[in-house]
Scaffold this active site. Structure first.
Site, short mmCIF file in Angstrom:
data_model
loop_
_atom_site.label_atom_id
_atom_site.label_comp_id
_atom_site.label_asym_id
_atom_site.label_seq_id
_atom_site.Cartn_x
_atom_site.Cartn_y
_atom_site.Cartn_z
N ARG A 1 -2.97 -0.35 -5.01
CA ARG A 1 -3.54 -1.67 -4.71
C ARG A 1 -4.44 -1.62 -3.47
O ARG A 1 -5.59 -2.06 -3.51
CB ARG A 1 -2.43 -2.70 -4.46
CG ARG A 1 -1.58 -3.06 -5.66
CD ARG A 1 -2.36 -3.62 -6.81
NE ARG A 1 -3.11 -4.83 -6.50
CZ ARG A 1 -4.24 -5.20 -7.12
NH1 ARG A 1 -4.77 -4.44 -8.06
NH2 ARG A 1 -4.85 -6.32 -6.80
N SER B 1 1.26 -3.65 9.19
CA SER B 1 1.43 -4.23 7.85
C SER B 1 0.58 -5.48 7.71
O SER B 1 0.08 -6.03 8.70
CB SER B 1 2.90 -4.60 7.63
OG SER B 1 3.24 -5.75 8.41
N CYS B 2 0.44 -5.95 6.49
CA CYS B 2 -0.33 -7.18 6.25
C CYS B 2 0.31 -8.35 6.98
O CYS B 2 -0.38 -9.21 7.54
CB CYS B 2 -0.42 -7.46 4.75
SG CYS B 2 1.17 -7.46 3.89
N THR B 3 1.64 -8.39 7.01
CA THR B 3 2.34 -9.50 7.66
C THR B 3 2.20 -9.44 9.17
O THR B 3 2.00 -10.48 9.82
CB THR B 3 3.83 -9.50 7.24
OG1 THR B 3 3.93 -9.55 5.82
CG2 THR B 3 4.57 -10.68 7.84
N THR C 1 12.20 -7.38 6.68
CA THR C 1 10.84 -6.99 7.07
C THR C 1 10.84 -6.63 8.55
O THR C 1 11.52 -7.28 9.35
CB THR C 1 9.80 -8.09 6.80
OG1 THR C 1 8.54 -7.67 7.34
CG2 THR C 1 10.18 -9.41 7.45
N ARG D 1 10.69 -12.85 -1.08
CA ARG D 1 9.74 -12.37 -2.07
C ARG D 1 9.71 -13.39 -3.22
O ARG D 1 10.75 -13.73 -3.78
CB ARG D 1 10.16 -11.00 -2.59
CG ARG D 1 10.09 -9.91 -1.52
CD ARG D 1 8.65 -9.66 -1.11
NE ARG D 1 8.52 -8.49 -0.27
CZ ARG D 1 7.55 -7.58 -0.40
NH1 ARG D 1 6.65 -7.70 -1.36
NH2 ARG D 1 7.47 -6.56 0.44
#
Length: 336
Positions: free
Chosen positions: A12, A152-154, A212, A235
């Protein structure tokens, strides 16, 4: 002169980083490595995307088993399992994006240097590589650092928001929840997941509580917040776009309007293009394809009192993050 990059792992993030690179005038994508797919299948996976739509910028075709053509521009393809065997130097790739999710350790990622890469950007959190979040701590990067993590994206969503709150009002402590879209490691139906039993349940039918490290990682990129933040994830059955909910206790009392004003100001000045601001009645799909790391939702937040506040920020966990990978490479090149 264009920055020449290679991508290891065409999942991705690898494919979307490739899209960002090919849409950038200052970046040249010269090589991709993925041992598990053929050039024909690589072409198909790149061209068609269920979330971000069909690639239409250049005609894409297979020249041979080791070359793709984007228009008339060739892209070298490897099929190597061991990173040290990737001939990045021969392909001219100076910066390698490590996006397999496997080689997140600094020493493992260093194998790319043996193949001729000059710098490696890990597109995931790393336990021992220095982490950088563009807009927050990228200025700490020094040119002698060869391996970095883009976090990370977060963390990329939370850190700019936390930075503004801490700079303006001071964060005593905070808890973060990310309501996070499905990612590749999730199960389509219930299946084995020994390390995370709940994570083995069907992603499309459940809201799944998960761990996370994104909030704790903010303490690595913003040392002033080290030990002050932690968090968890839910999630959920959406394919893209996630949202961070940060509940924080502030040192300096402020009204919610003052908090909104501070975030809006930074979104238009020092964090423009990284932190966004909206007062619209938005939902998650409104942010598919948004290249910003974090878009503050002014209407979604709430304050209990002057020192206790909940702020909410959206992020396209795929596209926004992939744009930051390229931005980090740009910054590294400017320092070098």
């Amino acid at each position: 002169m264009k920055m020449k990059i290679g991508i290891n792992g065409f999942g991705r993030i690898g494919r979307l980083v490739a899209r960002v690179a090919l849409m950038s005038d200052d970046i040249e994508l010269v090589a991709v490595n993925d041992p598990f797919i053929t050039t024909e299948y690589m072409t198909y996976m790149f061209k068609y995307d269920s979330v971000h739509g069909q690639w239409k910028k250049d005609e894409l075709k297979v020249k041979d088993s080791k070359t793709l053509l984007f228009g008339d521009k060739p892209l070298t393809v490897f099929g190597v399992r061991n990173p040290e065997e990737d001939p990045w130097g021969e392909a001219g790739a100076e910066y390698v994006v490590e996006s397999t999710g496997v080689f997140t350790d600094k020493d493992k990622a260093a194998a790319h240097l043996k193949g001729g890469a000059k710098k490696v950007v890990i597109s995931a959190p790393s336990g021992n590589a220095p982490m950088f979040v563009v807009g927050v701590n990228e200025k700490e990067y020094k040119k002698d650092i060869d391996i970095v993590s883009n976090a990370s994206c977060t963390t990329n969503c939370l850190a700019p928001l936390a930075k503004v709150l801490n700079d303006k009002f001071g964060i005593v402590e905070g808890l973060m929840t990310t309501v996070h879209s499905i990612t590749a490691t999730r199960k389509t139906v219930d299946g084995p997941s020994m390390k995370d039993w709940r994570g083995g349940r069907a992603a499309s039918f459940n809201i799944i509580p998960s761990s996370t490290g994104a909030a704790k990682a903010v303490g690595k990129v913003l040392p002033a917040l080290n030990g002050k933040l932690t968090g968890m994830a839910f999630r959920v059955p959406t394919v893209d776009v996630s949202v961070v909910d940060l509940t924080a206790r502030l040192e300096k009392a402020a009204t919610y309007d003052e908090i909104k004003a501070a975030i809006k100001h930074e979104s238009e000045t020092s964090l423009k293009g990284i932190l966004g601001y909206t007062e619209d009645d938005v939902v998650s799909t409104d942010f598919v394809g948004d290249s910003r790391s974090s878009i503050f939702d002014a209407k979604a937040g709430i304050a209990l009192n002057g020192n206790f506040v909940k702020v909410v920020s959206w992020y396209d966990n795929e596209w926004g993050y992939s744009n930051r990978v390229i931005d980090l490479i740009r910054h590294m090149a400017s320092v070098a």
